[in-house]
Design a protein around this motif. Structure first.
Motif, PDB file in Angstrom:
ATOM      1  N   HIS A  18       1.092  -1.210  -0.041  1.00  0.00           N
ATOM      2  CA  HIS A  18       0.117  -0.342   0.033  1.00  0.00           C
ATOM      3  C   HIS A  18       0.774   1.383  -0.135  1.00  0.00           C
ATOM      4  O   HIS A  18       0.679   2.269   0.789  1.00  0.00           O
ATOM      5  CB  HIS A  18      -1.036   0.191   1.263  1.00  0.00           C
ATOM      6  CG  HIS A  18      -2.008  -0.945   1.167  1.00  0.00           C
ATOM      7  ND1 HIS A  18      -3.261  -0.887   1.725  1.00  0.00           N
ATOM      8  CD2 HIS A  18      -2.210  -2.139   0.341  1.00  0.00           C
ATOM      9  CE1 HIS A  18      -3.819  -2.063   1.657  1.00  0.00           C
ATOM     10  NE2 HIS A  18      -3.248  -2.683   0.748  1.00  0.00           N
ATOM     11  N   HIS A  58      -5.702   2.710  -2.957  1.00  0.00           N
ATOM     12  CA  HIS A  58      -6.607   2.036  -1.961  1.00  0.00           C
ATOM     13  C   HIS A  58      -7.721   3.113  -1.325  1.00  0.00           C
ATOM     14  O   HIS A  58      -7.999   2.757  -0.096  1.00  0.00           O
ATOM     15  CB  HIS A  58      -5.752   1.589  -0.857  1.00  0.00           C
ATOM     16  CG  HIS A  58      -4.774   0.470  -1.429  1.00  0.00           C
ATOM     17  ND1 HIS A  58      -5.067  -0.973  -1.396  1.00  0.00           N
ATOM     18  CD2 HIS A  58      -3.663   0.460  -2.025  1.00  0.00           C
ATOM     19  CE1 HIS A  58      -4.190  -1.449  -1.878  1.00  0.00           C
ATOM     20  NE2 HIS A  58      -3.092  -0.753  -2.258  1.00  0.00           N
ATOM     21  N   ASP A  63      -7.736  -8.765  -0.502  1.00  0.00           N
ATOM     22  CA  ASP A  63      -6.507  -7.824  -0.764  1.00  0.00           C
ATOM     23  C   ASP A  63      -5.139  -8.649  -0.881  1.00  0.00           C
ATOM     24  O   ASP A  63      -4.261  -8.389  -0.327  1.00  0.00           O
ATOM     25  CB  ASP A  63      -6.286  -6.837   0.159  1.00  0.00           C
ATOM     26  CG  ASP A  63      -5.393  -5.696  -0.150  1.00  0.00           C
ATOM     27  OD1 ASP A  63      -4.982  -5.634  -1.393  1.00  0.00           O
ATOM     28  OD2 ASP A  63      -5.063  -4.913   0.646  1.00  0.00           O
ATOM     29  N   GLU A  92     -10.297   1.658  -5.545  1.00  0.00           N
ATOM     30  CA  GLU A  92      -9.934   0.497  -4.860  1.00  0.00           C
ATOM     31  C   GLU A  92     -10.708  -0.839  -5.323  1.00  0.00           C
ATOM     32  O   GLU A  92     -10.095  -1.910  -5.392  1.00  0.00           O
ATOM     33  CB  GLU A  92      -9.847   0.570  -3.229  1.00  0.00           C
ATOM     34  CG  GLU A  92      -9.253  -0.854  -2.488  1.00  0.00           C
ATOM     35  CD  GLU A  92      -9.321  -0.625  -1.123  1.00  0.00           C
ATOM     36  OE1 GLU A  92      -8.175  -1.094  -0.225  1.00  0.00           O
ATOM     37  OE2 GLU A  92     -10.136  -0.103  -0.578  1.00  0.00           O
TER      38      GLU A  92
END
Length: 396
Positions: free
Chosen positions: A210, A216, A229, A221
């Protein structure tokens, strides 16, 4: 001889989730063996935070009623991601008490094939037969040590999974080996308890997850990343759908799988290791005990004298590490590099013998290495066993 329809070996997130789904079928007798959440309680360090996001950390029941959200609401606990280890362990016990309250805490010592399916011998000598066996024993048996550390005593070198409380290393000079979450978080925890930690990383860079926050955030996202994820942008959606992943050409699976689980640390961990020395692009070529300390030689010719080497070097699946599988059983399971080759119901080449969790990663992809894969595995196993039970009833 006692006969059960399904025996589940292991009571972690996968074992409990599969059991919860199977217990929803009337007349299907399911027995679960093992200490609930024992790996998380005994082999993960105090103070750890889960790398997995909230959406990827739920155990699974058929009605989706025993989620982390339900646990938090009913217990009045105020916490969010990153999820503290102690909260996740407590959640696992809360789930178990509601979905699988009668877990048998005895350990399975041996599983053998017999005419009724399988015979299980428990650690107290008791035996039972089962038509199906589901191996849900997690990764504890697969801890991997680099060659330089293979034969060293645990007093000078140990795997990160061998320690519950890292405060025992307060004031010690430590070498942490590895580049993933386990190594980097161990280094942070060691630093915070007063140890002098250095991290040795084979890769040319330290990867952090990230690092592009804009990717995100809503609405970008969900277009790039599936809720568990796991994996890089876009590939994450394929990883989150194991039936898609397993239909890719084998060569493509082998290329994309490692990309989804590359060693990396969570972005929230980065500030905690700012003061920890890191050496990148280096490996230990030899490690020799010397007067209660450890002498390390690095591939650049330099040396280190440390009190202890902590190996955050991950896990390598090899089902022969499950000592309860008989040699005859192991020899009959079709494998690739230690992984069982599994059918759509997580069933091995031996009818009625199933594997869930990390051993299923070769057949179903990287999601199986994470708690997030438990729901898919539980539903697939349920479907296969129900179909097998109907077929058996028809034959009778």
């Amino acid at each position: 001889m006692v006969l059960t329809d399904v025996a589940i070996v292991g009571a972690g997130p996968y074992g409990l989730s599969v059991a919860a789904h199977l217990r929803s079928v009337r007349g299907l007798e399911t027995s679960v063996f093992g200490e609930p959440m024992s790996f998380w309680e005994r082999q993960m360090p105090v103070g750890m935070l889960l790398r997995s996001p909230w959406a990827g950390s739920h155990l699974s029941d058929r009605e989706c009623s025993l989620t982390l959200d339900a646990y938090r609401a009913k217990n009045g606990n105020h916490f969010d991601a990153p999820i503290p280890l102690n909260r996740f362990i407590d959640y696992g016990h809360w789930f178990q008490q509601r979905a699988v309250p009668d877990v048998d805490k005895r350990q399975v010592r041996l599983v053998e094939k017999n005419a009724r399916g399988f015979q299980l011998t428990l650690n107290d000598g008791a035996t039972l037969d089962a038509r199906h066996v589901i191996v849900a024993c997690g990764i504890g048996s697969f801890a991997w040590r680099p060659a330089a550390f293979e034969n060293l005593p645990s007093s000078v070198a140990s795997h990160s999974s061998e320690h519950r409380d890292l405060s025992m290393f307060k004031g010690k000079q430590m070498m942490v080996v590895g580049a993933g979450q386990s190594a980097l978080e161990s280094a942070a925890l060691l630093h915070e308890v007063g140890a002098m930690a250095e991290v040795l990383i084979r890769a040319p860079i330290v990867r952090w997850l990230h690092q592009r926050p804009l990717l995100h955030k809503w609405p970008i996202e969900p277009l790039l990343y599936a809720p568990p994820d796991v994996g890089p942008a876009l590939l994450s959606h394929i990883v989150a759908r194991p039936n898609w992943f397993r239909r890719l050409p084998r060569g493509l699976q082998d290329a994309l799988g490692p990309r989804s689980i590359r060693a990396a640390g969570s972005a929230w961990l980065k500030p905690r290791v700012n003061e920890v020395r890191m050496q990148i692009g280096r490996v230990v070529v030899s490690a020799v005990p010397h007067e209660k300390v450890l002498k390390l030689r690095i591939d650049d010719g330099s040396e280190r004298i440390v009190d202890h080497a902590l190996l955050g070097t991950g896990y390598r699946v090899d089902i022969s590490g499950y000592g309860f599988l008989s040699q005859e059983l192991l020899a009959s399971i079709q494998q690739f590099d230690g992984y069982p080759q599994l059918s759509s119901g997580f069933e091995s080449s031996i009818r009625g013998l199933h594997f869930v969790g990390a051993p299923a990663a070769w057949s179903f992809g990287p999601l199986m290495r994470f708690v997030a894969g438990a729901e898919f595995a539980a539903r697939a196993v349920l479907e296969r066993i129900v179909a097998a039970s109907k077929s058996q009833a028809a034959r009778n």
